[in-house]
Motif scaffolding. Structure first.
Motif, PDB file in Angstrom:
ATOM      1  N   UNK A  65     -20.127  -9.429  -0.415  1.00 42.69           N
ATOM      2  CA  UNK A  65     -19.949  -8.472   0.720  1.00 42.69           C
ATOM      3  C   UNK A  65     -21.096  -7.974   1.508  1.00 42.69           C
ATOM      4  N   UNK A  70     -11.534  -1.596  14.226  1.00 43.61           N
ATOM      5  CA  UNK A  70     -10.407  -3.328  13.699  1.00 43.61           C
ATOM      6  C   UNK A  70      -9.149  -2.365  12.781  1.00 43.61           C
ATOM      7  N   UNK A  71      -8.482  -3.267  13.580  1.00 43.32           N
ATOM      8  CA  UNK A  71      -7.432  -2.536  13.823  1.00 43.32           C
ATOM      9  C   UNK A  71      -6.594  -2.153  11.920  1.00 43.32           C
ATOM     10  N   UNK A  72      -7.534  -3.537  11.299  1.00 43.13           N
ATOM     11  CA  UNK A  72      -7.586  -4.198   9.879  1.00 43.13           C
ATOM     12  C   UNK A  72      -7.824  -2.631   9.282  1.00 43.13           C
ATOM     13  N   UNK A 126      -4.462   0.835  10.097  1.00 48.38           N
ATOM     14  CA  UNK A 126      -3.088   0.733   9.409  1.00 48.38           C
ATOM     15  C   UNK A 126      -3.624   1.004   8.143  1.00 48.38           C
ATOM     16  N   UNK A 127      -4.415   0.902   7.609  1.00 47.71           N
ATOM     17  CA  UNK A 127      -4.865   1.416   6.070  1.00 47.71           C
ATOM     18  C   UNK A 127      -5.314   2.585   5.849  1.00 47.71           C
ATOM     19  N   UNK A 176     -18.227  -4.190   6.664  1.00 48.51           N
ATOM     20  CA  UNK A 176     -17.368  -5.718   6.548  1.00 48.51           C
ATOM     21  C   UNK A 176     -16.574  -4.141   6.858  1.00 48.51           C
ATOM     22  N   UNK A 177     -15.107  -4.901   7.245  1.00 49.08           N
ATOM     23  CA  UNK A 177     -14.100  -3.765   7.547  1.00 49.08           C
ATOM     24  C   UNK A 177     -13.125  -3.549   6.584  1.00 49.08           C
ATOM     25  N   UNK A 178     -13.450  -4.862   5.345  1.00 47.87           N
ATOM     26  CA  UNK A 178     -12.659  -5.284   4.121  1.00 47.87           C
ATOM     27  C   UNK A 178     -13.176  -4.287   3.195  1.00 47.87           C
ATOM     28  N   UNK A 195     -14.664 -11.616   7.481  1.00 53.36           N
ATOM     29  CA  UNK A 195     -14.584 -10.581   7.066  1.00 53.36           C
ATOM     30  C   UNK A 195     -13.601  -9.654   8.593  1.00 53.36           C
ATOM     31  N   UNK A 196     -14.420  -9.809   9.586  1.00 54.26           N
ATOM     32  CA  UNK A 196     -13.903  -9.442  10.485  1.00 54.26           C
ATOM     33  C   UNK A 196     -12.491 -10.044  11.183  1.00 54.26           C
ATOM     34  N   UNK A 252     -19.416 -11.180   7.045  1.00 53.69           N
ATOM     35  CA  UNK A 252     -19.257  -9.950   7.087  1.00 53.69           C
ATOM     36  C   UNK A 252     -18.128 -10.123   8.722  1.00 53.69           C
ATOM     37  N   UNK A 258       0.714  -0.852  -0.251  1.00 53.59           N
ATOM     38  CA  UNK A 258      -0.031  -0.385   0.445  1.00 53.59           C
ATOM     39  C   UNK A 258       1.094   1.304   0.143  1.00 53.59           C
ATOM     40  N   UNK A 274      -9.702  -9.565   9.360  1.00 54.88           N
ATOM     41  CA  UNK A 274      -8.860  -9.250   9.409  1.00 54.88           C
ATOM     42  C   UNK A 274      -7.922  -8.841  10.391  1.00 54.88           C
ATOM     43  N   UNK A 310      -4.035  -8.573  10.801  1.00 57.76           N
ATOM     44  CA  UNK A 310      -3.302  -7.430  11.643  1.00 57.76           C
ATOM     45  C   UNK A 310      -2.963  -8.214  13.110  1.00 57.76           C
ATOM     46  N   UNK A 364      -2.947  -1.889  18.846  1.00 56.83           N
ATOM     47  CA  UNK A 364      -2.173  -3.526  17.073  1.00 56.83           C
ATOM     48  C   UNK A 364      -0.526  -3.371  17.035  1.00 56.83           C
TER      49      UNK A 364
END
Lengths: 444, 739
Positions: free
Chosen positions: A139, B130-132, B135-136, B95-97, A148-149, A145, A116, A152, A156, B169
């Motif tokens: 999604x 959400x840490x993801x 971080x983004x 959705x965190x993604x 994906x939580x 959901x 990124x 994720x 991380x 995190x």
């Protein structure tokens, strides 16, 4: 940081192009094509033009290229390129032009995920595979959901390599100790360099979040605990998968970790002392006049006769002006490969304590010009199961888990060589033209 | 939309499919659009059609549309605004993604219009549960700063990032550190920032402890980011330095080479603050095995490691003392790895391992690649000069190589022999006949010049020196200038040693050189010799036959100050090239300015800083040549004298310096001359020194200087610059007196 990432094919056509930062135009790809792909004499993996640096790795007729515009971290950029290669291998089974072309959508997804703004992100293959897949993910559903939580959190988390909810009926762990021997031996039979690059591959099928402790016959550990243990191995250096707690290892050389689910490389190590060479090669190369060279090569095994070496391939170099080679072998098959200037001798299997011989005569054309022959070393590939050249043994693998289940552990050893077990041959003299010598007198 | 693609062709078909009522067809069309984009076709006309497909549940399709947007948002700023709504909505997705994807993409769209809509969602995402996503978002701040720094400052994102260093995190911490470092670098590159401004990301003691905690838990790339930040920290006292070293040392065991090298960098920096001898010893000892292990990495990583090991050895020669064998070249190593290994092998050579080294070098000398063979032979010479006890063995190996009669091997060996004669005068005269036997095989100027130098040097011992030199005198006008200069000096030496028998030849050469030669250098030298000889043969003897300063292998290839700087940047491009960042990251004028600024900062006077800058630029230039592995024979490899100024002025930094940052133009010239002959590597090119060099090349005392090209071994002034002017003041005076 990496400003742009490209994959080129051999002709210099762009297969993948992703600009992470805006300091370039897409046309930077043309510069690489001109400077590297169409330049036959590239002698450095980094080319810097002005302030733009191209880092390239060649793999199967592909160029994997990262471009930077600052004082980038060179090691990081190359490690990233190789990570991309291993991810692509793991996803598509192979990495070549076809695989890249067929999967470019997935590749774009991947390279956006693992990088990124030029900074590499999580690139653990197992984790990536949970949310970047070939099937499309929808999604909006509630399950997705939640899923994906979880993903994720895993991507991380402190144990980014493992999910918490793994369950197996049968808890098993397989440990493969694979050692690659690097050998260069001089023509006289003295060992110039012999060392072992080992890696321990683990396949863990264990439920829950198991805590593992792993023990080797590491000399530094054994010397401390029990005195007089003679079979300990001195490891020069160890490197671990990121799941291993490096601080613990630094403190008391204990290897403890929470393993990822499935297959992973637990550690790599290097050993240089007391390397046992499983095969001895004794070559004799004699020149008969200027038109014939005769070869006598003996392979001797140097291990217990219960074991055996398999897939032995010797590549015996011949002079460049070889016309034909007549070989006779006691075991296996030998063939002259003119394109590579070698005789390839394949032995499917050789029991411990045995030896076998090869003899051949190469016919040369007579040349008047002096031809330089690099005289490559004899190269041997082989595999020996249940044998470690360094003498390394796994002493224990303990698994602790809350539910206290029993687990079965398997250990396998393999020693191999591919392209790095080299025995040099004595110089073969070329025909020398007689030259006029200048008269010189000297007085002291 | 004012422009529509014509109703045929690929783009039209795509546009139809993008508007298809079937989902699969639309998705397939997007894929094809991306494929066209990749190969460089212009598909920007499809923007509105692609945009229509953004609103979807299919994550893959969403990613593809985003990918398209990232590439074309800039070209269609009016239309991007249509996408904003979806983006903002996505940042609220359960959705965190999806949230992360939206914020990641918005940051790189680079359209003015969309930026204003970015701040609110970014604010939200920085605090996401959400840490993801966090971080983004952290990296997104860096993206925004790149685009519009004011916005970042106005919205207080910087403060927020600083808070996030304490995030629970480790990955968030790592990305925050990366973002802050990115912003810090961007901000300090601004010409407007004064040097007194400490910058945006200062690592305090509080941050330090957080970083040290996160270090052990985050991903490999995160570790590199954190280690880089640790490298910038300035330890308050010895204890803190020790603490940092102890915490970083375990990273040596990481499987990723970038982490290992980053850890080496931190240790090298913070070791400066450690005074305890035993700890330093321990750190150095622990550093060796991981460095060796890096040699089993892929060749590119290996090469980066080798270049850095070369630097590390210049600072701490004891690091890999007993490890020379691992640097032996494998037959299938790429050339760039082999060449680097050679250099390191010579560095590690000592009396205990010199036999193994020599037999290796002999092996390499019979390989196919000409460049590598030459470098191997050069390495033999360097070993001979480095280790007195091994000189004889080296000479024997060289003799064997000369016996092969392979042209380039013989020529290189002759060049190397000359260095050995320099170092050990009158020791190996016995081999001169062998060298001379190959006289008519030499066709390279450097080899010829070397042999001529040897003949001139030992003219009194070689019976038929006049006959041998006569060959070169006959072909004088056809030879290259270095050979001409060398011939001239050698004949004069011969005359001074054996005046009776060589009157004719010296007349002949002085005549030819002054009348038929088109190089002013050669003519000038001939005139001076002529005058010297006709006025005062005694003075001529003092000038021409003066004893030469001893040569030795320089321990470092860069200046000590530069070495320290590079060791602070281990594994970066600068450390790979062995030259400072300014030389290749051309920020145009800024590059030169910052070089100058550095000089001022360190409190030294202007003149010195200018010199230093030019010196490093010149050194960099040499490194560049090395890096390109120029095939050009060494004589053309390094421009010297005025030619060097031309080359140098091509680099923006040097051009600026030349243009007038220094009050005294002579200083610049001086340092450039110095660099041309490699002298600047070891000594600041003071005017006196340069004059000394000028005198030398006249005198033949340093006829080697005339070879111009210079592997480090031949740099006469490098090892002992201080004595040099002294030693030669005598002949110089004589010379001046004559005028």
């Amino acid at each position: 940081m990496i400003s742009a990432f490209f994959v080129f094919n051999q002709k210099g056509e762009v297969l993948i192009s992703r600009l992470y930062r805006t300091d370039f135009k897409r046309s930077i790809a043309d510069v690489f094509r001109i400077q590297v792909v169409s330049n036959s004499d590239v002698r450095s993996p980094i080319i810097t033009l002005g302030s733009t640096s191209f880092f390239h790795v060649r793999i199967n007729n592909l160029y994997v290229v990262a471009v930077t515009k600052n004082n980038a971290n060179a090691a990081l950029v190359f490690e990233f390129c190789y990570r991309f290669i291993s991810i692509a291998r793991s996803y598509f089974g192979k990495i070549d032009e076809e695989a890249i072309k067929n999967n470019f959508v997935l590749i774009y997804e991947l390279i956006d995920e693992i990088n990124d703004f030029g900074y590499p992100q999580n690139s653990e293959i197992d984790t990536l595979k949970t949310y970047i897949t070939t099937e499309s993910i929808v999604s909006s559903s509630a399950v997705a959901v939640e899923e994906s939580s979880k993903i994720t959190a895993q991507a991380t988390g402190a144990t980014s390599w493992r999910r918490g909810d793994v369950k197996y009926k049968k808890n098993e762990a397989f440990v493969d100790v694979v050692e690659t021997i690097n050998l260069s031996m001089s023509a006289k039979g003295t060992i110039l360099r012999a060392d072992v690059d080992g890696h321990i591959q683990m396949r863990a099928y264990l439920s829950g979040t198991p805590e593992c402790k792993f023990g080797l016959n590491d000399k530094l550990v054994i010397d401390k605990s029990e005195r007089g243990a003679s079979d300990a191995v001195e490891l020069d250096d160890c490197r671990f998968h990121q799941c291993v707690r490096l601080n613990d290892f630094d403190a008391d050389r204990s290897i403890s970790f929470v393993p990822p689910d499935g297959e992973f490389e637990l550690m790599r190590y290097r050993a240089t002392s007391n390397v046992k060479l499983p095969l001895r090669i004794i070559p004799t190369v004699t020149e008969i006049g200027t038109t014939r060279v005769s070869y006598d090569v003996t392979v001797k095994t140097n291990f217990n006769n219960k074991l055996s070496a398999t897939n032995i391939v010797l590549r015996i170099p011949t002079p460049l002006n070889t016309v034909n080679v007549e070989c006779s072998v006691a075991n296996g098959k030998a063939k002259y490969a003119p394109a590579e200037n070698v005789v390839i001798w394949k032995i499917p299997r050789l029991q411990g304590g045995q030896e076998c011989a090869f003899s051949a005569v190469a016919e040369l054309t007579s040349t008047t010009t002096r031809q330089v022959w690099a005289r490559p070393p004899i190269d041997v590939d082989f595999q020996v199961l249940m044998f470690t050249a360094s003498g390394l043994m796994v002493r224990f693998l303990k698994v602790f888990e809350k539910s206290n289940y029993n687990s079965i552990k398997w250990v396998r050893y393999l020693t191999k060589a591919s392209g790095s077990y080299q025995i040099r041959v004595r110089r073969v003299f070329h025909c020398v033209l007689l030259r006029k010598f200048k008269k010189i007198n000297i007085q002291f | 939309m004012s422009f529509r693609a014509p109703r045929k062709g690929e783009n039209y078909e795509l546009s139809v499919d993008l508007n298809s009522e079937y989902r699969e067809k639309r998705k397939d069309a997007i894929k094809r659009t991306i494929a066209s984009m990749t190969v460089g076709k212009d598909v920007s006309g499809l923007f509105p059609d692609v945009l229509k497909n953004m609103q979807t549940d299919d994550l893959e399709q969403k990613k593809l549309v985003y990918l398209y947007l990232m590439n074309y948002a800039k070209t269609q700023p009016e239309l991007v605004i249509l996408a904003v709504n979806t983006f903002v909505k996505d940042t609220d997705d359960p959705n965190p993604l999806v949230r992360a994807l939206a914020i990641r993409t918005m940051g790189v769209l680079r359209a003015e219009k969309i930026i204003d809509y970015l701040c609110d969602p970014l604010q939200k995402c920085l605090r996401d549960e959400n840490p993801y996503v966090r971080k983004t978002a952290a990296l997104c701040v860096a993206k925004l700063y790149d685009l519009k720094p004011e916005l970042v400052i106005e919205n207080g994102f910087l403060e927020q990032l600083h808070e996030m260093i304490a995030d629970s995190n480790p990955m968030v911490v790592a990305n925050t550190v990366a973002a802050l470092t990115d912003i810090h670098i961007a901000a300090s590159a601004q010409p407007s920032t004064s040097s007194s401004d400490p910058g945006i990301f200062i690592i305090s003691a509080a941050i330090l402890s957080k970083l040290l905690i996160a270090l052990n838990e985050c991903s490999e790339w995160g570790r590199v980011a954190i280690l880089n930040a640790l490298a910038r920290y300035e330890a308050q006292d010895e204890k803190e330095s020790e603490h940092i070293c102890e915490r970083v040392v375990p990273q040596f065991q990481h499987v990723n080479g970038a982490v290992v090298l980053a850890a080496v960098k931190v240790i090298m920096i913070h070791m400066r603050g450690v005074r305890r001898g035993d700890l330093i010893k321990q750190l150095v000892r622990k550093m060796a095995p991981p460095l060796v292990t890096l040699l089993s990495s892929p060749p590119e990583v290996q090469w980066v490691a080798l270049r850095n090991i070369n630097l590390l050895l210049q600072k701490r020669p004891d690091i890999l003392q007993n490890e020379m064998r691992v640097f032996f070249c494998k037959y299938n190593d790429p050339l760039y790895v082999k060449v680097e290994k050679l250099e390191i092998m010579v560095r590690l050579a000592g009396e205990n391992n010199v036999d193994a080294l020599l037999s290796e070098l002999k092996e390499y000398s019979s390989e196919v690649d000409v460049d590598f063979v030459r470098k191997s032979i050069k390495a033999i010479g360097q070993t001979a000069v480095k280790i007195d006890a091994a000189a004889e063995r080296c000479v024997n190996v060289l003799l064997e190589l000369i016996g092969t009669r392979v042209s380039y091997v013989v020529q290189e060996a002759v060049v190397v022999m000359k260095d050995i004669f320099r170092k050990y005068p009158s020791t190996y005269e016995g081999i001169i006949p062998t060298l001379c036997a190959n006289l008519d095989e030499l066709d390279e100027p450097e080899a010829k010049a070397s042999l001529i130098w040897i003949i001139g040097e030992y003219a009194n011992k070689i019976d038929n020196a006049d006959e041998l030199l006569g060959i070169f005198v006959d072909a004088f006008t056809e030879e290259s200038y270095p050979v001409q200069l060398q011939t001239l000096t050698a004949v004069v030496k011969l005359f001074l040693k054996k005046p009776d028998s060589s009157q004719g030849i010296v007349q002949r050469i002085l005549n030819t050189a002054t009348k038929d030669c088109d190089s002013p250098d050669v003519r000038d030298r001939a005139y001076i010799y002529w005058r010297l000889l006709s006025t005062d043969p005694g003075a001529a003897k003092a000038v021409v036959l003066t004893p030469r300063p001893p040569i030795s292998i320089p321990r470092t290839t860069v200046t000590p100050a530069l070495l320290e700087e590079l060791l602070g940047e281990v594994s970066s491009l600068a450390s790979v090239y062995h030259k400072p960042e300014e030389t290749f990251v051309g920020r145009g004028r800024v590059g030169a300015d910052s070089v100058q600024k550095k000089g001022v900062d360190s409190g030294s006077d202007d003149r010195f800083s200018t010199q230093k800058a030019l010196q490093t630029v010149a050194a960099g230039q040499q490194a560049e040549n090395l890096l390109d592995f120029d095939d050009v024979p060494a004589t053309n490899g390094q421009p010297s004298g005025l030619a060097a100024t031309q080359v140098l002025s091509q680099t923006p930094a040097a051009a600026n310096l030349l243009a007038g940052t220094s009050s005294n133009p002579l200083d610049d010239l001086v340092s450039i001359f110095g660099s041309g002959s490699n002298a600047s590597l070891a000594s600041a090119g003071t005017p006196q020194n340069t004059f000394g060099l000028g005198g030398l090349s006249l005198g033949g005392g340093d006829s080697l200087g005339a070879f111009g090209s210079s592997p480090p071994i031949m740099t006469p002034s490098a090892p002992s610059p201080p004595q040099q002017p002294q030693q030669h003041s005598q002949p110089q005076d004589d010379l001046l007196g004559l005028f």
